[in-house]
Design an enzyme around this catalytic site. Sequence first.
Site, PDB file in Angstrom:
ATOM      1  N   ASN A   1      -9.102  -3.883   1.655  1.00  0.00           N
ATOM      2  CA  ASN A   1      -8.366  -2.758   1.078  1.00  0.00           C
ATOM      3  C   ASN A   1      -7.343  -2.299   2.097  1.00  0.00           C
ATOM      4  O   ASN A   1      -7.640  -1.525   3.009  1.00  0.00           O
ATOM      5  CB  ASN A   1      -9.323  -1.620   0.728  1.00  0.00           C
ATOM      6  CG  ASN A   1     -10.263  -2.010  -0.394  1.00  0.00           C
ATOM      7  OD1 ASN A   1      -9.860  -2.075  -1.552  1.00  0.00           O
ATOM      8  ND2 ASN A   1     -11.502  -2.339  -0.035  1.00  0.00           N
ATOM      9  N   GLU A   2      -6.131  -2.808   1.938  1.00  0.00           N
ATOM     10  CA  GLU A   2      -5.068  -2.526   2.889  1.00  0.00           C
ATOM     11  C   GLU A   2      -4.491  -1.135   2.634  1.00  0.00           C
ATOM     12  O   GLU A   2      -4.780  -0.520   1.597  1.00  0.00           O
ATOM     13  CB  GLU A   2      -3.963  -3.581   2.736  1.00  0.00           C
ATOM     14  CG  GLU A   2      -4.421  -5.011   3.021  1.00  0.00           C
ATOM     15  CD  GLU A   2      -4.688  -5.279   4.504  1.00  0.00           C
ATOM     16  OE1 GLU A   2      -4.780  -4.321   5.305  1.00  0.00           O
ATOM     17  OE2 GLU A   2      -4.823  -6.462   4.867  1.00  0.00           O
ATOM     18  N   PRO A   3      -3.678  -0.614   3.575  1.00  0.00           N
ATOM     19  CA  PRO A   3      -3.036   0.689   3.351  1.00  0.00           C
ATOM     20  C   PRO A   3      -2.394   0.740   1.966  1.00  0.00           C
ATOM     21  O   PRO A   3      -1.773  -0.239   1.532  1.00  0.00           O
ATOM     22  CB  PRO A   3      -1.981   0.730   4.459  1.00  0.00           C
ATOM     23  CG  PRO A   3      -2.578  -0.097   5.555  1.00  0.00           C
ATOM     24  CD  PRO A   3      -3.346  -1.188   4.881  1.00  0.00           C
TER      25      PRO A   3
ATOM     26  N   SER B   1      -4.320   1.360  -0.675  1.00  0.00           N
ATOM     27  CA  SER B   1      -5.437   1.229  -1.624  1.00  0.00           C
ATOM     28  C   SER B   1      -5.968   2.614  -1.972  1.00  0.00           C
ATOM     29  O   SER B   1      -6.152   3.448  -1.086  1.00  0.00           O
ATOM     30  CB  SER B   1      -6.581   0.431  -0.996  1.00  0.00           C
ATOM     31  OG  SER B   1      -6.151  -0.840  -0.622  1.00  0.00           O
TER      32      SER B   1
END
Length: 632
Positions: free
Chosen positions: A159-161, A163
């Site tokens: 879950n990257e920035p 998300s």
Amino acid sequence: MNAAETRQREKIPTEIHASADAASKVLAAEIAALIRARAAEGRRAVLGLATGSTPVRLYRELIRLHKEEGLSFANVVTFNLDEYYGLGRGHPESYWRFMHEQLFNHVDLPAAHIHVPDGTAPRGEVFGWCRAYEEQIREAGGLDLQILGIGRTGHIGFNEPGSGRDSRTRLVTLDSLTRRDAARDFLGEANVPRHAITMGVGTILDARKIVLLAWGEAKARVVAEAVENPPVDSLPASFLQGHPDVRFLLDPAAGSELTRIKHPWLVGQVEWTPALGRRAVTWLSREVKRPILKLLDEHYGEHGMSDLLTEQGPAYNLNIRIFNEVQHTITGWPGGKPKADDTHRPERASPFPKRVVVLAPEPSDEMLGMGGTLSRLVEQGHEVTVVYLTSGNLAVPDEEALIVTDLVLDFVNGAAGPESAARGARAALARKLADPSASDTPETRRLKGLLRRGEARAALRLAGVAANAERFLDLPFYEKGRYRQFRPGEADQAALTALLAELRPHQIFATGEGQDPSSVGAVCFELLRAALEANREQAWRKDCRVWLYRTPDKAWAPHEIDMAVPLSPAQLARKVQAIYQHKSQRSQTPAGEDLHEAWQQAEAAARAIAQTYDSLGLAEYEAIEAFRRWMF
Ligand code: F6R
């Protein structure tokens, strides 16, 4: 400082353990207790698992508990967080394979209880597949415990920035920093998948209990932001703040940016030791952007440091004391200045010349961290030996190795022995380029190692180090290992112990302290610690100083520097040239806006330290290489 004060800024309970091993053992014991409690009730324990370097020690300990203490996984069900999209199970970097090699193959977990996202689901079916994964978690009764690592982007799972807090299992695009961090494993950023399937932040938050593990200084900043700053979707790990049962377990390096560790005076009463005074004053100078000698009483007062003034002030006296301390770290004589008064110099004047050993975990580390200092030590007449601890062959792209095999083949053209070895390597490389899941043969690894030897020698000659002043140890842990999965042993330690006993150094330059414990640098640093211990009774050891250097990704803060060696513009240019000789290590992707290439990073890092000294009010140099003394 009482416990309430120390935790003041941390919105997630955060424990700093003595080491990654110690923290992993704590969590393994909790997992064992959970599994046993569930088994006693005739129920299953549902675990959410992570991959990557971080949980490797935890899995080793769980395997030990299984083998030595009878912990059974028969009643355990597992769900992995994520998987690279597009990788089959057999790919060396697939998380399915990782989990089997690191845990599943060594315990009695039934195959039917294992769930890892399927990286090969066709595009059109991914959405349905992800919904089914969520459903399977629910049917299993939900996650009892979710284990997490954290990426430098602040990702949990993938879950990257950006998300959302409520995101669920889905296909995502990987952040460029995440892909860069994985580039080493995939031998080049271009080979790193662009997408992954990951549980969502919401899926993770549904777990009844969450434990996040983080090791090494590279994680320190993002950990501090996740636990201290308000939750934001630009840092998905910060959403863990809302969970009723979450903890972070850290090693000291990963905890080093927490306010209570970094700036303890901001969160409570402290005992003002001289070392803490230096730390606080250099910090204050940078914080208020004034040279040390221009700091006023009110600056101290406004930043929680009035009691420092009461104890060690007034401001001007304290300023002068710290200014002098920092001034005395600067020297153009890293091996000590012969026949000079060394009362205030970082290194002693005698003996002269010194026997100096420079340890490089992988070829090029020494140039990146201390190329200029290395040249100076040689010019000033010391007996310098550069020791390459590992061959570095894991970091050589196949394309580079092909150039060399072809060169050997053309050159020997018909001669028997080397030709057949080169032909074998050539065929193996061709197979590997066609099939990314194939591994290097011992021959290709040897060849790649030799390529790095050639580069290391070229760099040393450029830095002015005489021929034959280098040693290649090719430590077995590296030759037998893969990234994240090294297992150093007796033979590694014996090799380094014997080498030090033979060279009897007065000075050792080393790196790797504070790094991720599964990195080559950290493994090598632990071997140095053991080798020094094994040489405890030797006379030379009592007269030996160890200086720590750093590769450019993490600079020392001013209070950590015990020796600062200035470089002239010409010396800096020569260092960059020397780094440039490590051609196989150049980035495989075209440089973007940011500094991709190692020599660019090394140059920027050396300039940055000089700028820091300048801003503290010391002389303005072109560049500085910095060292910390290690009291072993
Ligand atoms: C792995 C995962 C990732 C990693 C993170 C840290 O399943 O979900 O979030 O935990 O990228 O990776 P390492 O441990 O390799 O530093």
